[in-house]
Structure formats: C-alpha cells, structure tokens
Design a protein around this motif. Structure first.
Motif, PDB file in Angstrom:
ATOM      1  N   ASN A  47       0.830  -1.210   0.000  1.00  0.00           N
ATOM      2  CA  ASN A  47       0.000   0.000   0.000  1.00  0.00           C
ATOM      3  C   ASN A  47       0.857   1.251   0.000  1.00  0.00           C
ATOM      4  N   ALA A  48       1.928   1.228   0.801  1.00  0.00           N
ATOM      5  CA  ALA A  48       2.757   2.430   0.918  1.00  0.00           C
ATOM      6  C   ALA A  48       3.568   2.692  -0.343  1.00  0.00           C
ATOM      7  N   SER A  49       3.806   1.640  -1.160  1.00  0.00           N
ATOM      8  CA  SER A  49       4.544   1.870  -2.409  1.00  0.00           C
ATOM      9  C   SER A  49       3.740   2.732  -3.371  1.00  0.00           C
ATOM     10  N   ALA A  50       2.421   2.730  -3.191  1.00  0.00           N
ATOM     11  CA  ALA A  50       1.603   3.669  -3.965  1.00  0.00           C
ATOM     12  C   ALA A  50       1.917   5.094  -3.518  1.00  0.00           C
ATOM     13  N   TYR A  51       2.095   5.261  -2.218  1.00  0.00           N
ATOM     14  CA  TYR A  51       2.363   6.605  -1.704  1.00  0.00           C
ATOM     15  C   TYR A  51       3.780   7.078  -2.027  1.00  0.00           C
ATOM     16  N   GLY A  84     -11.477   5.926  -6.126  1.00  0.00           N
ATOM     17  CA  GLY A  84     -11.177   4.595  -6.636  1.00  0.00           C
ATOM     18  C   GLY A  84     -10.171   4.576  -7.765  1.00  0.00           C
ATOM     19  N   ALA A  85      -9.636   5.730  -8.139  1.00  0.00           N
ATOM     20  CA  ALA A  85      -8.646   5.789  -9.215  1.00  0.00           C
ATOM     21  C   ALA A  85      -7.411   4.980  -8.823  1.00  0.00           C
ATOM     22  N   PRO A  86      -6.876   4.205  -9.788  1.00  0.00           N
ATOM     23  CA  PRO A  86      -5.672   3.430  -9.456  1.00  0.00           C
ATOM     24  C   PRO A  86      -4.435   4.328  -9.397  1.00  0.00           C
ATOM     25  N   LEU A  87      -3.535   3.983  -8.501  1.00  0.00           N
ATOM     26  CA  LEU A  87      -2.247   4.665  -8.468  1.00  0.00           C
ATOM     27  C   LEU A  87      -1.284   3.751  -9.227  1.00  0.00           C
ATOM     28  N   LEU A  88      -0.775   4.227 -10.357  1.00  0.00           N
ATOM     29  CA  LEU A  88      -0.008   3.371 -11.263  1.00  0.00           C
ATOM     30  C   LEU A  88       1.454   3.279 -10.836  1.00  0.00           C
ATOM     31  N   ILE A  89       1.920   2.040 -10.727  1.00  0.00           N
ATOM     32  CA  ILE A  89       3.321   1.805 -10.391  1.00  0.00           C
ATOM     33  C   ILE A  89       4.089   1.370 -11.645  1.00  0.00           C
ATOM     34  N   ALA A  90       3.496   0.450 -12.386  1.00  0.00           N
ATOM     35  CA  ALA A  90       4.100   0.017 -13.661  1.00  0.00           C
ATOM     36  C   ALA A  90       2.969  -0.467 -14.556  1.00  0.00           C
TER      37      ALA A  90
END
Lengths: 469, 1163
Positions: A48-52, A328-334
C-alpha cells in the motif's frame, strides 16, 4: 531497645518492598505494540505504501516534467528552487526499512515468496530514490543503533543492486515452495499472485536497463529480453486501488476543491494534448480534466502562477470526477503501456523499426484502453496522420511524446526527459526560473543534512546523475 | 497544621509535634484564685495526668507547671464529678503518686514529693518552694495583634513552646542565668532577646515581631515537606510568599514567579487563555529534546504531574503551545508559599524526579482561632502587548501589479495606485495582526474560609475563573475548590488531609495557525467580517482561509477534571522518634474534543481547508499518579551536637491512558457525533511507570552554627532493564553561620552564613524506551492509516531503543553565602554552582535511512555553571512610609561536553524557513544547549574560513556579481544565536505610605536569541515594515569576491527595474527570506511586569462592622516593554511549554497587557 526498634522498623520496610519489588517493576514491556508483527501486515504496508512513495515522488517530478504547475507565481518547485523533500525521503526509507524487516522475518520463517516481494519492493523504492538523489545510503542503512550515520553508496553500484534484487526476487518467487504463501488480501498490488510479481519484477528490470541509454552499458537486447517475461496486457499492471480513505490523487483533487490549491495541469501537458502543440486533440484530455468555465482546456505556465481567479475554474485541474483523480482511481506503479513504449524504444535503437512501430501503436492503444476510451476514439487517434506515421517515419521523439502522455503522473517520465536532455517539442524553462538550464537532480533533504550531515555532499540542482552524463 | 504553627528556628521544633517536648513547664501569672473556691465539672476516662491538668486549665484560670517525665507514668485515670473544687480534685488525682503541688499565683507547680521538702500534702500559696525560674510573655505584631503559633525557644537548651491564640506563652524550668530567647513565626522576622532568669521568678518579656522582608531566618518547606530553618541549610533556597504571589495578580501562579527568583527562567508561551508556562531552573540539565526540563512540582507533599497535559497526541490531539499546564489548575489565592529548590543537594531526597529542581507549593491551612472568611475578586481587561510592525503602503498583487485575486497579499502596487484601478479598494490597509485580535478579559472570584481550635482545624475555598482570550472565540474557565483539615488526636498522633478539585474547560485555537493565516491575508479586507448571510465562510480577496472563521468553527475544547488528594499521619511514640506516612493521588481526565463543520451545501460555498468535510475527534487522557511516602525521624542530642536521622521509602505508581477516536467527513454537516462520521480511525496508548526509592538523611547541628547534612537514595525504576534499574546517589551539604561564632564582628553585621554542597542525582528513561517494536499504522504518529477492508498495515516503530540503556547521572557542586546587615535591613545571598550530567539518556534524532528517526541512547555529557544573587533592602522605614527593594539576577552558561561516539551532532528540532533559511537546534560538543543553527549571510573571508560553526560578524558581507548579498548553501549552517538567556534579572519595589501600597516589578532576559519564523514569512510576503523600501535602488554594503568594495546599484523590487534589468521575484524573495541570520533575532527584553497599587481600608472605620479588613487595588501587567524583537512577544514560542525547542518561536502569540482591578474583603 532503641537499636532493636530501629532495626525492626528498617527491616520491616525493606522486606515489605523487596518482596514484591522485582515483579512490581517488570512493566516495561510496551503494551501498545508488538515485538513481532504479522508478516502479512508488513506486506500490506509495503504494497500500500509503495503507492504513496510513487505519489510523493511524482508530486515532485510532475512539476519538473510539466505535467503539473503550481497556481502560485514563482513557486519553488516550479522554478527550480531548492525544496526540502524530507517527508518524501523519510517516508520512502520507512517503507524500505519495513521491506528489509519483512525479508528478515521471511527468511526466518522460510516464506520464500515474501522474500521475493521484499526484494522487488526494495528495488522499486530504492530506484525511485536513486533517480532523485543519486548517492544514497543502502549498504549501511537499516542498521539502527549499530550505525545510524550511514555512509552513502555510489549511485552506479546501487543501480546494479536494484537489478540484483530484482533477479533474486524473480528466483524466490519462482520457487515452488512459495506458491500460495502470500496473503491475497494483504497484497494491495497483485493480490498474492506470485506470477504477477515476477512479471512486475521483469518490467522494473526493463525500466532500469532502459534508463541507461546514455551509457555504453546500454543493451537494447537485454531490455527486450526482460520485457518478454513482463506484462502481456493492462491486466498485469502493478497498481493500487484500495486506500484508507481517498487515494492520493483523489485527495489532491479534493484539496483543490477545498482551496488548498493543488493538482493544476501545466500548460505544457495541456499543450501536448490539446491542439495547440500538435494540431490535434488527444481524446485522453477530457478523461483527465475538465474544460475551463470559458470552454477551453487551459493549463498554467510553470512558474508563472495562475492567470485568472483561483476559484472560477479558469484553468484546468485534476478534478474529482476524472480518471486519474476520481474516487477509486488506481495509483499506477508500472503499466503494460510503459512496457510497450520501452519495447518500442529498444526495438528502434536496435534498428527494428517495424517492431518499434507496432509496439508504439500498442502502447498508445493500451493506455487509451486503460483510460476506458471507446474503440472508435482509439481508432480515430491512431489513424491520425501525425500519429500513424508509419514505421519508416517513426522517430524516438514521437515515441517519447506518446510515452509522455501514457505515463502521465508517473515518475519515470523525469528519467526519460533527462535521458533526452529535455528535447521534447517546445519544452521550455519555467517562468521565473532560478536556474538557466534544466534541472537534473534534487538537493538532499534537510532531515539528512541535520542527522547525517558529515556524509551528505554538497550538490547543485544542475549536477547530472551517473546515467545522465 | 502543627508543622507550621510550631515551626521554629530549632530543627527539633520543626520536625516533630510542636506540643511535645521532653520537658517544659508552663507558668502563668494573674490575680490569685483560691483553689478551694474554684469548683468545676470534671470528667476523665482512660486519660493521663497531663490531660487532666489540661482539662483543669481549660476550665479555670490556673496554669500547671510540671516536668513531663514526672507525670508521664500516671495514665489510665478514670474520674468524674459534676462539681468538685480544684484542691480536692488535685488531691484525688495525685493520690497514689509521688507528686505534690504548690500554688504560686495562678500557677500550680507539680513536683515530686521528695522535692517538696518537709512540705505537707496541702500547701498554702506562701509556702516557699525551691523551683527554677521561667519566662512569661506575649508575642504581637507591629499592629499589636497577637501572633498565635509563634515558636519561642531558648538557645542552647532543648526547650521551646508555642504561643497560644492570644499570643501568650510561658516557659519554665530554667536555672538561674542569662538566656537568649528566640521567637520565630512564619512571615515575621525572628527576634532574639536576652532574658535574665532568677530563681523562683517569672520574668515578663514581650516580643513585637516585624513582618519579614527577607527569608534569612525563616522556616521553609524543604524536600518531602520537612520544615527547616533557612539557617540550617547548606544549599540555597528561595521562597515566594502568598503576599508576593498576590501582588503579581497573575492567573497562572507560575507567571507570578517571573522576575522573583534567581536561577529561574520563566517564559510564558503567550497570552492564550489558560496557556502553559515554561519553567527552567539553572539551565537545561537534560539534553533529551523529548523529555521535559521542567522542575518537579510538589503540592502539599504530593508530586503533581505538569507535563503530560501539554502532550501533543499526534498532530491533531492538541493545540500544542496553547494547552494548559496542569499545575496552573491551582488557584493562586490558595497558595500559602512557593519554595524553589534549585541544586542537587536541595532535591536529593526527591530522587530522580527532582533532578531538574523542585517547586514546593504549600496551600493555605487554617490557623487556630476564630472563623475567618475571605472574599477576593479581580477583573481585568486584556490586550496584546506587542504586535509586529507591518508595512502600510503596498497592497494585493505580485510584481507591483494589482490583482484582487492574487495569492500574494502585499506584493502589489501602492494603495493609491490600486484605488485608481479598483475604486472599491479601501483607503487604508488594516494592520492585519493587530486587527485580528480583540480585547479580552479575566474575572476571578474566590471565597475562602478557615477556622478551628488547637485540636482540629479546617479550611476551604472555592473559586471561579473565567477568561475570554484576545484571540477571538477562545476562552478558559476554571472552577476550583479545596478543602483541608488538620487534627491533633493526642500528643502522639496527628493527621491531616487535603483535597483539591478543579474543573477547567477551554476552547483553544492554534495561535500559530491564526497568525499564519493572517500572513496570507490581504490587509485590504476586514478579517472580522467572516460570515456570509447564509452562515458560510465569507470569501476574501486572497482566496485564503479566513482566520476568524477558522477560529470560530474549528474548535478544540479541553475539559479537565483534576483532583489532587492527599492525607498524612504523624505518630510520635517516643520523644526521639516519629513516623510520618503520606499518601496522595493526583488524577486528571482531560477530555478533548476537536470539531469542525463540513460544507453546508449552499451555492458558491467556500469550503474551509482546515475544516474539510467536517470532523469530530475525541481525545481522552486519563492519568493518575499514586504516591506513597514513609518517613521515619530519629532525634538525639549529644551535648552541643544535635542529630537527626531520617529514613524513608517512596513509591510512585503512574499510569496514563490516552484514547483517540478520529471521525472525519460528517454526514450532517454540523452534527458532532462520531456516529455521524464516515471515516473513523481509533487508537489508544497505555503508559505505566513506577519508581521505588529508599532514602536516608543524617542532619547534624553543632551548637546552632555548624550544620552538616548527608543524604543517600537508591531508586529502582520500571523503565530500565533489570540489570540497570537500581541506582544509588548521595549528597553532602554544609552550612556555617560564622556570625554566630565570631564574636567581634561590628554590630551592623547582623548575620552571615557560608554554605556548600555536593550532590549526585540519577535519572531514568521514559517508559518503553529500551525496546524496538512494530506498530499498526493507525497509531503511527505522522501518517496514521486505518485498516483497509479489514487489513491492518504494520510498520517498524520509528522510535527505537536499546536494552542496555543505563541511568544518567548529574553531579552538582554549589557554594554560597547569605549575609545580612544593619539589623537585617540589607540582605544579600550569593550562590555559584556547577553541574555536570553524564550518560544522558537522549532520543537521538537519527537519519531515517537507519530505520529509525529517533534512537534512545546514553549519549552525552553536559555542564552548567552559573551564579545567582538576590538582594533585599529596606532603605526607608518610618512610621508612615516604608520602602522595600528586592533584586535578583542569575547567569547561566552551559556546554555540551560530548555526545555519542561517532556522532558529530544531535538534532533537537528544525523549523521551516523559506528557501535556505530553515533553522535547526542541535547539540555539538563544545557548544551550548539552545544554539540555533542556520544559514548566515555570506561574508568575505580573505583567508579560507576555518571555523565551521561561528560567524565572524565583523567581516564585510560578500556581494555577488549581481550586486546582491551572496547566499550560503544549507550545508553551511552556523550558530546564529542561543535560545536561553545568559542573564535573567528582576527588581521589585514595594512602597507603602499609610494605607497605600505601591508595588512594581521590572524583569528582563538578556543575551538571548530566537528564530522569528513570523518575520521570515513577513519578508517572503512583503508584509514587514522594512519591505517598504522595495522600490528603492541601493548599493549593498559589502565587498566582491576579489575583496573590492561593491559599487553596483540594484533595485529591490520585483520584475523589471528602472534600470531595465529583470529582478525576478525581487530582493526580499530572492535573497532576504533565504538567509536564517536575518530572522534569528535578539529576544532580550525588559518588561514592567507588574505595577500594582493597593489601598487598605483604615481598620478604625471597620471596627464596628463585621468586616475585619478590606482592600482595593489596581494592577497593570506588562504595561511597558523594551525589546528589539520583531515578532510578537519575545518570550513566546510555538513550542509546547515544556519543550526544549523554545528557540524556534514560530508565529506565536502576543502576551497580555492587562489592566486589573482587585477587591479583597476579610470577615
């Protein structure tokens, strides 16, 4: 008699109190915390925190790549002033620390899949920091009382470390013993799917390999190999959609609505996606932002501040009802789209233009699908003469232009821009710029100066990182 | 009660039951009565002879004289009669004893029959009896009123007696000779008179005591409530009396100590209602930035928690600096005296909790006598004492361009130019900070009563205090009541109980936030006009929040119930032994409630950024401390040597639980109920702490001039691991009254004492600082995150500890002298001290890359040294006019000797400044605690700058090629100031003329600096008065890199200047705001802290009324101040009252300038 009385009374007191003293004082075990956490709880935090961490870094880089611009004239971030990014530094290292601990616990418990995720998330977050700050602590980090003034590691060696960590993570997650180990509910990125993690690891590896185009070590074949094992569709994307309350970009939109002004689109990004720079509209722009009250898409020039009132929607912002910033928007990592653009660039640099062109179109399509555009809109767009240039006319500039749009709000764009020396169409220094050239790195945060001062070097914002020479 | 009534110059008087002396004789004189003609009703059950005599004394005018040892053995008497003559009664009582009696006037002398040589059982009054002589007399004050409870003692003999309620006393059993009779009473100067005793004579002597103005001969309350005369102490001690406290008329009594006590640095954090006060005794002893350096407060023998009430509870659970200290719950009108124990020797018996000094508070207790009722009231009108100077020329916009929607409040054109563009622009800008504050008021009513006899007494009070703050919508109410009782059950047993109950309720707004908002506020608009007709926030031109609206709607209410209850009993079965047991509970519950409404949902509504979608947050702190203290006292006299041995056991059991429930996003916008919140994050924290101590003290007194005390104490603490939890420390102190021994001193040399002490003290760690743990993210102090779909995120707690933590030790050495001249009209006390603390337990701020942001370690050594001087003088004493002066000053320096091996510095805290001007407080070996580090203005160093820490301010400023001063990088932070004043001084004057009394107190802090964050913002936003030169072209004074003088003229404004050069954001934003040195300011000040004029009604006028005394008065607080500080009050700070971060002033709060009216009536 007197002496006896004294002795008896003193003895009485002593006995009274020593009898129960030890037990009475054994209350120093912290009742508010655990000595050992549930390992799934660490996984939950790491994912979860990797989104932040992504968001926090993006909230810096998005101003440098001119996705966003501050409504305040002369804003420090916009104008290349030194800003103190202590909170990002602390937060990212906090996540790295927990992943370091998760790996230790996983080794103890022989939970090989947890080891793998710990390695991948360590590589991911370390890489984020690396591309902001260059030399940072790692080999001497996380040692607590043993060493709390860690030396900084050379950025090149940490780059190699990231690749090693990803390779190791892939091996660990491929271990059959790791099947079904990950808690699905606690894994906010891949729901406990080992195979999905392996693909993400390959994508991150490709991202690392793709980043060194300016160096002699660059090997497009290696990028392509990594990508082969990576994402096959948008379904593979590493992203986080569940948050405690609103997601970070949604919160930005909410804050802006509350006049805590934030999330204003840069005039450059709006220029790329409306017709002003390329002569055609990008159908993604209406999915990202609203028109202004006077019916236009209008960004804010970085460093110049807002042009009209701050409340009458005279400029485009991230609103609460659009794709990147809605609830609900996704936080994109890859993403798969990024993979396709990396493939396109690597193929292009290998001289395989047709493959590069295919990947280029696939990247655009993937991103547009991700943003739920109608097939007709997608078809229209990729049929535009300026987009559908054909493999013979494909240029790196064009690939990077489309990647710039597809990787909206992703930190990787700043890496790309530095690799290309900001040679994006009409990309300019911000107004009121404090430097007379483009920014290349950020300064170390105040917290590190004050707690690890003797190890922190003096740097300039114009210093190039090792892969950006 | 007795401890105070019978306290005397002689130690044995003070520490034991005043009524019990190994032997004394009471004599009385008056018209002779015939024993046989005096008939009384008499009844005694299981009584002793002494009690029987007392009953007769109460019923008749006879006084009995006897030796206790003669009558003590006759007990368990039972006799009753409805009417019996005294002679018959005596015969009855004495039958079967070996005692007889003899009448001498009204005195009945009881002696062994063997001594009544040849005397018959019944004697007439003329029978000659060989008995020793005595004294009889009366003690009065200067007005002739009796001083009940005064102690009368004969120097060199173990004889003493207390005066009765009429001030009368008798003391017999004295052999022929010349004696020095000493009379002491609290609040009065001690009188010593020679008296000649001849055989069989009762010498009459009267004493008229004068109100004390110095404390040299006073009895003070020392550690553990032990009353000791100041003369016997080997360390410095300073007491502030009720009268002195009342003169100051401060509603937080800690403020009343300002300027009064040497060695004490008191800083009121600001003028907020109920706002806390920071108190530091003899400098900072603990480097631990998280641990309070506040002294221990002891109220009636019970240590009271002062710290945790200011706790911040994450980022939302407090309004930081504004919260009240719990000690301020005490009504200043209830305080009898405050005694300040400064050095290690003074506080050794309190153990580790007393390591920062102790403030001993004694509340009022009843004196034997009639019922006394007192009513006092005060009302004050309050204003802010100081506001920053603001520019009044330029209005909203940027780059000199008018923009009514600009974020920038004052970077626009001149007001005149703006009016030309926008006719609605007002003609004169508001002085935005001053205009935002209102006139406050304070009102206090206290009713107290006391009464009792020599067996039991009771006193009580109730008071109500209401304050409306100068920050709009803030208030503070305090209802406090107190009840105390004292009982003397017998000569062996007495007891007392006190209960203090306070209910406070206040709305605290964050003053830092308030002033920050006012910094963004365009001063062309009226911040007080904050509501639209529909009740929502009124839009304002800068589109920033309205500070008044926030203060009105964003509430933080703290509702506290605080009880301090204690009881004690003293049992003295033997004349050389007594035991006192004291038990106390300090309990408070602080129910805090933070609320803000959400959007109302009306068209064009401004949604306030602080209020968001509305919230209701509940923070409950429940804290209780239980104290148990047993004290055994053994006395013995060996010729001229008196010894007292004290042994004791001390237990503290403390528990605090905080619960926070944070509900956000309200469904009904203004319904502040947790069930109305859509998102809830809850957490709680339990802290337990226990200490057990065993202590002992041996006090030696040789011939009343040489005093030696040795103490030792062992503590066992719960906060360290078993191997390290036990630690021992000791002290030794010596007092030598040389005037007592050196006989040939000139007569003007009234008194002189030399004193010295050496003391060690150990300290433990905060609970749970020896371990490393994992916490759920919902209790993360910075980023609390609640469960997501039932999944709890866990993280390593950023605050780490090590199991090997050991206690820290402080050693204090002090030497001093107390001198008094011209019959005590001039008194001087001088003390020099040095203390060194080793193995300091510090939560060291660490690089987050280490995995922790703080690690609690034994890290560092610190040394404090300083002097304290107090002087008292009475230059004029006449019948109608008196003048008293009190002066005190103190000087403290400290040095960080070492820190953790391998560390070059320890960071205490950082405060934001624009660009590169953030400042840091940190410890660096060789430097001082309180040093403020920041970026200096670049200077021209002809040779390489070899001093990385200090700025050579004599060197010329380095000017860049662009003509502006050069900026230093952040890595070049240097010491720009120190937050602790090098000198603290106060001077008070009391002038009385007939019924008028004028009191005024000046005090000051000197050589002290603070980081003025408000000024940094006032520079960045073009608000400060000095930014009015923004459209000037100047040549900066300084030299270029090559050493030549700068000659380049530059424009200070924004944009393109008259010279055609583009100056961008302008000098203030490009250069000035980015240099910390511009904002680390001199925070020295001199204040007229108090000015009060009191008129006491002439007692003659009141003679026939039921009113006994009455006074009216006016008091002005902070009426005048001199300082160079640019922000609000130079004392104030945005750091909580007990923090070490007071060098970082933040935006802060003005202090109060109060005009107060007082009334005091005694019935």
């Amino acid at each position: 008699m007197k002496k006896i009385t004294i002795r008896i009374s003193v003895l009485f007191v002593l006995v009274l109190f020593f009898g129960s003293c030890k037990k009475y004082l054994d209350i120093n075990e912290n009742p508010n915390a655990a000595v050992e956490p549930p390992i799934a709880g660490l996984l939950a935090h790491g994912t979860n925190a990797s989104a932040y961490t992504t968001f926090k870094v993006s909230n810096i880089t998005s101003y440098y790549v001119q996705y966003l611009a501050s409504p305040t004239k002369g804003n420090d971030l916009d104008t290349y002033n030194i800003t103190d990014e202590s909170s990002t530094w602390s937060y990212n290292y906090d996540v790295l620390t927990d992943m370091h601990a998760m790996r230790d616990f996983a080794i103890n418990k022989n939970l090989v899949a947890y080891e793998g995720v710990a390695d991948i998330l360590t590589a991911y977050n370390l890489h984020l920091n690396l591309n902001l700050w260059g030399d940072i602590p790692y080999s001497q980090a996380f040692q607590g009382v043993t060493n709390f003034i860690p030396k900084l590691d050379d950025q090149k060696s940490l780059y190699d470390t990231c690749i090693t960590l990803l390779d190791r993570g892939i091996v660990e997650l491929s271990d059959p013993a790791g099947d079904g180990q990950l808690s699905s509910s606690s894994d906010f990125i891949h729901g406990g799917d080992n195979a999905a993690w392996i693909k993400t690891a390959y994508l991150l590896k490709a991202r690392l390999l793709n980043q060194i185009t300016k160096t002699s070590a660059y090997d497009p074949a290696a990028v392509l190999t990594a990508l082969t094992n990576s994402y096959e569709s948008n379904d593979d994307d590493a992203q986080v959609t569940l948050f405690d309350g609103s997601g970070p970009w949604t919160q930005v939109a909410i804050n802006n609505a509350l006049l805590l002004l934030d999330g204003w689109l840069s005039s450059y990004f709006v220029g790329v996606t409306n017709d002003s720079l390329y002569g055609y509209y990008d159908p993604r722009l209406p999915v990202i932002t609203n028109k202004t009250t006077d019916g236009f898409y209008r960004g804010t020039q970085n460093g110049a501040g807002h042009s009209g009132s701050t409340t009458d929607q005279g400029e485009s912002v991230l609103p609460e009802d659009k794709w990147y910033s809605e609830p609900g928007a996704p936080l994109l990592i890859a993403t798969y789209a990024e993979a396709k653009f990396m493939e396109s660039e690597a193929q292009f640099r290998s001289g395989h233009k047709p493959e590069a062109y295919t990947a280029y179109l696939a990247g655009i399509t993937a991103n547009m699908k991700k943003l739920n555009l109608a097939d007709s809109s997608i078809t229209n767009y990729i049929s535009l003469p300026a987009v559908a240039v054909g493999s013979g006319n494909l240029t790196l500039t064009l690939i990077m232009k489309e990647k710039y749009i597809a990787c909206f709000l992703m930190p990787v764009t700043w890496d790309d821009m530095r690799r290309f020396d900001y040679a994006y169409k009409q990309f300019q220094l911000p107004a009121n710029a404090n430097l007379d050239e483009f920014i290349r790195r950020i300064d170390y945060p105040t917290i590190e100066f004050s707690t690890n001062g003797k190890n922190v070097p003096n740097v300039k914002l114009t210093d190039h990182l090792w892969w950006d020479q | 009660m007795k401890k105070n009534i019978y306290s005397g110059g002689l130690k044995y008087v003070s520490i034991s039951l005043g009524l019990m002396f190994s032997s004394f004789i009471l004599l009385a004189k008056g018209p002779t009565q015939d024993l046989s003609k005096t008939v009384i009703a008499f009844e005694i059950k299981h009584g002793n002879l002494k009690q029987a005599f007392r009953i007769i004394e109460n019923e008749t005018r006879f006084f009995f004289t006897f030796k206790t040892e003669d009558v003590l053995r006759y007990s368990d008497l039972n006799f009753s009669s409805p009417g019996i003559s005294v002679d018959k009664l005596l015969n009855k009582l004495l039958s079967g004893t070996n005692l007889g009696y003899q009448q001498l006037d009204n005195n009945i002398i009881i002696k062994k029959i063997s001594l009544l040589a040849d005397a018959p059982q019944q004697m007439d009054g003329n029978t000659d009896l060989a008995f020793e002589g005595g004294v009889h007399g009366k003690v009065t004050n200067e007005k002739g009123e009796p001083v009940g409870g005064a102690s009368i003692s004969i120097e060199g003999l173990k004889k003493g007696v207390a005066a009765n309620a009429n001030g009368e006393f008798s003391l017999g059993g004295l052999k022929e000779g010349i004696y020095q009779v000493t009379v002491t009473a609290i609040g009065y100067n001690t009188e010593v008179h020679p008296v000649v005793i001849t055989e069989n004579n009762i010498t009459e002597i009267s004493f008229q005591l004068k109100l004390t103005t110095n404390n040299l001969n006073d009895v003070v309350v020392t550690a553990l409530g032990i009353n000791r005369s100041v003369r016997s102490l080997g360390y410095s001690s300073q007491e502030v009396s009720a009268k002195e406290l009342t003169e100051a008329h401060q509603n937080n009594f800690l403020n009343s100590l300002q300027g009064r006590v040497a060695g004490l640095t008191i800083s009121s954090a600001g003028g907020g209602p109920g706002q806390g006060v920071s108190v530091i005794i003899r400098g900072v002893n603990s480097l631990n930035p998280g641990k309070s350096n506040e002294p221990l407060y002891v109220v009636d023998g019970i240590p009271v928690d002062n710290g945790s009430s200011t706790m911040t509870l994450g980022t939302e659970g407090a309004r930081g600096v504004q919260m009240a200290n719990r000690v301020s719950d005490i009504n200043p009108d209830d305080i009898e005296s405050v005694n300040i124990l400064r050095g290690g020797a003074a506080t050794a018996l309190y153990g580790l909790r007393g390591a920062n000094g102790v403030i001993v508070i004694t509340t009022k207790y009843a004196k034997a006598g009639k019922l006394v009722v007192n009513y006092s009231a005060s009302y004050s009108i309050d204003k802010g004492d100081k506001f920053p100077d603001v520019q009044s020329t330029y209005t909203q916009g940027f780059g000199g361009v008018y923009d009514s929607a600009s974020f920038w409040p004052t970077w626009g054109p001149t007001v005149k130019d703006a009016i030309a563009i926008d006719p609605t622009h007002r003609a004169v800008l508001y002085d935005q900070y001053e205009h935002a504050y209102v006139t406050g008021n304070q009102f206090r009513n206290t009713l107290s009563l006391q009464g009792g006899n020599d067996k039991a007494s009771v006193s009580g009070s109730v008071s109500y205090f209401n304050q409306n703050g100068i920050l709009p919508f803030t208030y503070y109410k305090n209802l406090s009541s107190r009840l105390s009782g004292r009982w003397i059950f017998s000569d062996q047993l007495n007891a007392g109980a006190d209960i203090l109950f306070t209910h406070t309720n206040g709305n605290f707004y964050d003053a830092d936030r308030f002033s920050e908002e006012m910094t963004y506020w365009a001063p062309r608009s009226d911040v007080r006009d904050y509501l639209k007709p529909d009740g929502t926030e009124k839009e304002n031109p800068a589109n920033n929040g309205n500070a008044w609206y926030k203060a009105k709607t964003n509430q933080f209410i703290s509702d506290v119930y605080h009880t301090i209850a204690s009881g004690y009993a003293t049992y003295k079965p033997l004349n050389w032994f007594s035991a006192t047991y004291r038990f106390g509970v300090d309990q408070f519950s602080d129910n805090r409630s933070a609320t803000a409404p959400g959007p109302k949902g009306v068209p064009d509504e401004i949604i306030d950024e602080d209020n968001g979608f509305g919230f209701v947050r509940k923070f409950n702190i429940n804290s209780r401390s239980i104290n148990s203290n047993l004290l055994l006292t053994f006395d013995h006299t060996w010729g001229k040597l008196q010894t007292t041995l004290r042994l004791g056991n001390d237990v503290l059991d403390q528990q605090t639980e905080t619960t926070s429930t944070k509900g956000d996003t309200l469904d009904v916008y203004n319904l502040f109920n947790l069930s109305n919140a859509k998102k809830i994050v809850a957490s709680n924290e339990l802290t337990q702490y226990r200490i057990v101590g065993l202590y002992g003290e041996l006090a030696l007194n040789y011939d009343q001039f040489l005093y030696l005390s040795i103490t030792g104490r062992n503590d066992w603490t719960s906060t360290l691991e078993a191997d390290n939890r036990s630690f021992f420390y000791s002290s030794v102190s010596l007092g030598y009254i040389f005037t007592q021994q050196i006989k040939n001193l000139p007569s003007w040399f009234s008194y002189g004492k030399f004193r010295t002490s050496l003391a060690g003290i150990g300290k433990d760690a905060a609970p749970y600082s020896t371990s490393t743990v994992y916490i759920p993210m919902s209790s993360d102090p910075i980023n609390p995150v609640g469960p997501i779909n039932g999944v709890i995120q866990w993280t390593l707690d950023n605050r780490g500890g090590v199991a090997t933590l050991k206690p820290e030790f402080t050693t204090t050495f002090e030497v001093g002298t107390d001198l008094s001249f011209f019959n005590n009209r001039l008194g001087v006390n001088f003390t020099w001290y040095k203390s060194k603390s080793q193995d300091q337990i510090i939560p060291v701020s660490t690089s987050p890359t280490s995995g922790f942001t703080t690690l609690t370690l034994n890290a560092g050594e610190i040394q404090n040294s300083g002097i304290e001087v107090t002087m008292n003088a009475k230059p004029v004493i006449t019948k109608n006019f008196n003048w008293n002066i009190g002066v005190n000053f103190s000087h403290n320096t400290n040095e960080v000797l070492s820190i953790y091996p391998g560390l070059s510095e320890i960071v205490v805290g950082t405060q934001f400044g624009y660009s590169r001007s953030s400042v840091t407080m940190k410890y660096i070996p060789g430097e001082s605690v309180g040093d403020i580090f920041g970026t200096p203005t670049s200077r021209y160093y002809a040779k390489p700058d070899t001093d990385p820490l200090h700025v050579n301010k004599k060197l010329p400023v380095l000017i860049g090629d662009d003509g502006f001063p050069e900026l230093e990088p952040e890595t070049n932070q240097k010491i720009l100031g120190n937050a602790y004043p090098k000198w603290v001084a106060g001077i008070s004057n009391t002038l009385t003329y007939k019924s008028f009394s004028l009191y005024f107190l000046f005090d000051g802090h000197f050589d002290v600096q603070k980081y003025d964050q408000l000024n940094n913002f006032m520079s960045a936003f073009g608000i400060a008065k000095y930014t009015e030169n923004r459209n000037q072209t100047i040549v900066f004074d300084g030299v270029l890199e090559n050493g030549t003088k700068n000659t380049k003229p530059v424009w200070l404004g924004q944009g393109v200047g008259p010279d055609g050069v583009d100056y961008g954001n302008g000098y203030y934003r490009n250069v000035h705001r980015g240099v910390s040195e511009n904002f680390v300011e001199d925070a020295s000040f001199i204040k007229l802290r108090t000015l009060s004029l009191t008129y006491n009604l002439n007692p003659k006028w009141l003679q026939k009324s039921f009113v006994k005394a009455a006074s009216v008065g006016f008091t002005g607080i902070n009426l005048w101040m001199h300082t160079n500080y640019k922000g609000y009050d130079p004392e104030s700070s945005s750091a909580p009252a007990n923090s070490n971060l007071n060098g970082l002033a933040g935006f802060t709060y003005p202090a109060l300038k109060s005009y107060m009216f007082n009334l005091n009536v005694t019935f």
